[in-house]
Design a protein around this motif. Structure first.
Motif, short mmCIF file in Angstrom:
data_model
loop_
_atom_site.label_atom_id
_atom_site.label_comp_id
_atom_site.label_asym_id
_atom_site.label_seq_id
_atom_site.Cartn_x
_atom_site.Cartn_y
_atom_site.Cartn_z
N UNK A 1 -35.67 3.05 -20.25
CA UNK A 1 -34.61 2.26 -20.87
C UNK A 1 -34.15 2.91 -22.18
N UNK A 2 -35.09 3.43 -22.95
CA UNK A 2 -34.73 4.15 -24.19
C UNK A 2 -33.92 5.40 -23.84
N UNK A 3 -34.32 6.13 -22.78
CA UNK A 3 -33.58 7.32 -22.35
C UNK A 3 -32.16 6.91 -21.94
N UNK B 1 -20.48 6.52 -15.84
CA UNK B 1 -20.91 5.15 -15.55
C UNK B 1 -21.91 5.14 -14.40
N UNK B 2 -21.66 5.97 -13.39
CA UNK B 2 -22.59 6.08 -12.28
C UNK B 2 -23.96 6.55 -12.73
N UNK B 3 -23.98 7.55 -13.59
CA UNK B 3 -25.26 8.05 -14.12
C UNK B 3 -25.96 6.96 -14.93
N UNK B 4 -25.20 6.23 -15.73
CA UNK B 4 -25.79 5.14 -16.52
C UNK B 4 -26.34 4.03 -15.63
N UNK B 5 -25.62 3.68 -14.57
CA UNK B 5 -26.12 2.67 -13.62
C UNK B 5 -27.43 3.13 -13.00
N UNK B 6 -27.50 4.41 -12.63
CA UNK B 6 -28.73 4.94 -12.03
C UNK B 6 -29.89 4.84 -13.02
N UNK B 7 -29.66 5.26 -14.27
CA UNK B 7 -30.72 5.20 -15.28
C UNK B 7 -31.16 3.77 -15.55
N UNK B 8 -30.21 2.86 -15.67
CA UNK B 8 -30.56 1.47 -15.91
C UNK B 8 -31.32 0.90 -14.70
N UNK C 1 -29.00 8.40 -23.83
CA UNK C 1 -28.01 9.16 -23.06
C UNK C 1 -26.62 8.55 -23.22
N UNK C 2 -26.52 7.21 -23.21
CA UNK C 2 -25.23 6.56 -23.38
C UNK C 2 -24.63 6.91 -24.76
N UNK C 3 -25.44 6.88 -25.77
CA UNK C 3 -24.96 7.24 -27.12
C UNK C 3 -24.47 8.69 -27.14
N UNK C 4 -25.26 9.59 -26.54
CA UNK C 4 -24.88 11.01 -26.51
C UNK C 4 -23.57 11.24 -25.77
N UNK C 5 -23.42 10.62 -24.60
CA UNK C 5 -22.17 10.85 -23.85
C UNK C 5 -20.98 10.14 -24.50
N UNK C 6 -21.23 9.04 -25.17
CA UNK C 6 -20.14 8.37 -25.88
C UNK C 6 -19.59 9.29 -26.97
N UNK D 1 -36.21 11.29 -16.08
CA UNK D 1 -36.97 10.04 -15.87
C UNK D 1 -38.35 10.27 -15.25
N UNK D 2 -38.47 11.19 -14.29
CA UNK D 2 -39.79 11.47 -13.72
C UNK D 2 -40.75 12.01 -14.79
N UNK D 3 -40.24 12.90 -15.63
CA UNK D 3 -41.07 13.43 -16.72
C UNK D 3 -41.48 12.31 -17.68
N UNK D 4 -40.53 11.43 -18.00
CA UNK D 4 -40.84 10.30 -18.89
C UNK D 4 -41.91 9.41 -18.26
N UNK D 5 -41.73 9.07 -16.98
CA UNK D 5 -42.70 8.21 -16.30
C UNK D 5 -44.07 8.88 -16.21
N UNK D 6 -44.09 10.16 -15.92
CA UNK D 6 -45.36 10.89 -15.80
C UNK D 6 -46.07 10.99 -17.15
N UNK D 7 -45.33 11.42 -18.17
CA UNK D 7 -45.94 11.61 -19.49
C UNK D 7 -46.35 10.29 -20.13
N UNK D 8 -45.63 9.23 -19.84
CA UNK D 8 -45.96 7.94 -20.45
C UNK D 8 -46.94 7.14 -19.60
#
Length: 173
Positions: free
Chosen positions: A117-119, A98-105, A123-128, A25-32
C-alpha cells in the motif's frame, strides 16, 4: 510512419508495468515477510481481485490502443506518433497509469500488505509529478493544440462521467 515491433512492446511492458506491479511488490512481500494469503475476509479478497482484473483490462486496452492507433509503445523510446483519444482515453488522460494503480491497490488489499500500500501511494505521487513535469510538456510539444484541447476537456485522474468526443485538428491526432 514505421510499425513498432512486438519485441519493443514486450520490452516496454516488462521494463515498465511488469516491474512496477510484479517485481517490486514481490520483492516488498518477500523482504517484509508480509505474505498473508488467506488472511482476509472474502470481501477484501474479491475487492483485491476486482481491482487487479480492472487494472489489467486498462493496461491491456491502452497498450493495444497505443500500438494500433498511436503507432508506438508506452516507452518514451518509442512513444505514440498519433495522439490517442479513444477508448478509456475519452474518460481520463492517464488510464494506463490508472490501470497500474488499480493493480497495485488490488495487490495491497489482496495480500493485506501495508508495505505494498505504501508502494502504491509512493508510485502515485511519483507518476503524478512525472506527468505534470515531464509527460505533459512532451505531449504539448509533440501534439500541440490537439493535446491542449484534449487536456482542457479530459481530467488527469478522476474520470469524466460521459465520454469526451471533442473535435480536434486531424494532423498528428
Amino acid at each position: 510512419m514505421k510499425k513498432v515491433s512486438v519485441y519493443a512492446h514486450l520490452k516496454a511492458i516488462l521494463l515498465g508495468p511488469f516491474t512496477v506491479t510484479v517485481i517490486i511488490p514481490l520483492a516488498i512481500l518477500y523482504l517484509s515477510k508480509d505474505i498473508r494469503l488467506g488472511w482476509a475476509s472474502r470481501i477484501s479478497t474479491v475487492l483485491g481481485l476486482l481491482l487487479l482484473i480492472g487494472g489489467l483490462y486498462l493496461l491491456i486496452t491502452t497498450n493495444i490502443l497505443f500500438a494500433r492507433i498511436g503507432k508506438g509503445t508506452l516507452s518514451p523510446l518509442n512513444p505514440p506518433q498519433k495522439l490517442v483519444v479513444s477508448g478509456p482515453y475519452r474518460y481520463v488522460r492517464n488510464p494506463m497509469f490508472s490501470g497500474v494503480l488499480f493493480i497495485l491497490l488490488g495487490e495491497a488489499i489482496f495480500f493485506g500488505s501495508i508495505y505494498v500500500l505504501v508502494w502504491f501511494a509512493l508510485f502515485w505521487i511519483l507518476i503524478h509529478i512525472a506527468t505534470q513535469r515531464i509527460e505533459e510538456p512532451r505531449l504539448i510539444k509533440r501534439f500541440g493544440e490537439n493535446y491542449l484541447v484534449y487536456r482542457e476537456h479530459v481530467p488527469r485522474w478522476i474520470p469524466r462521467m460521459s465520454p469526451w468526443s471533442g473535435d480536434m485538428k486531424d494532423e498528428k491526432r
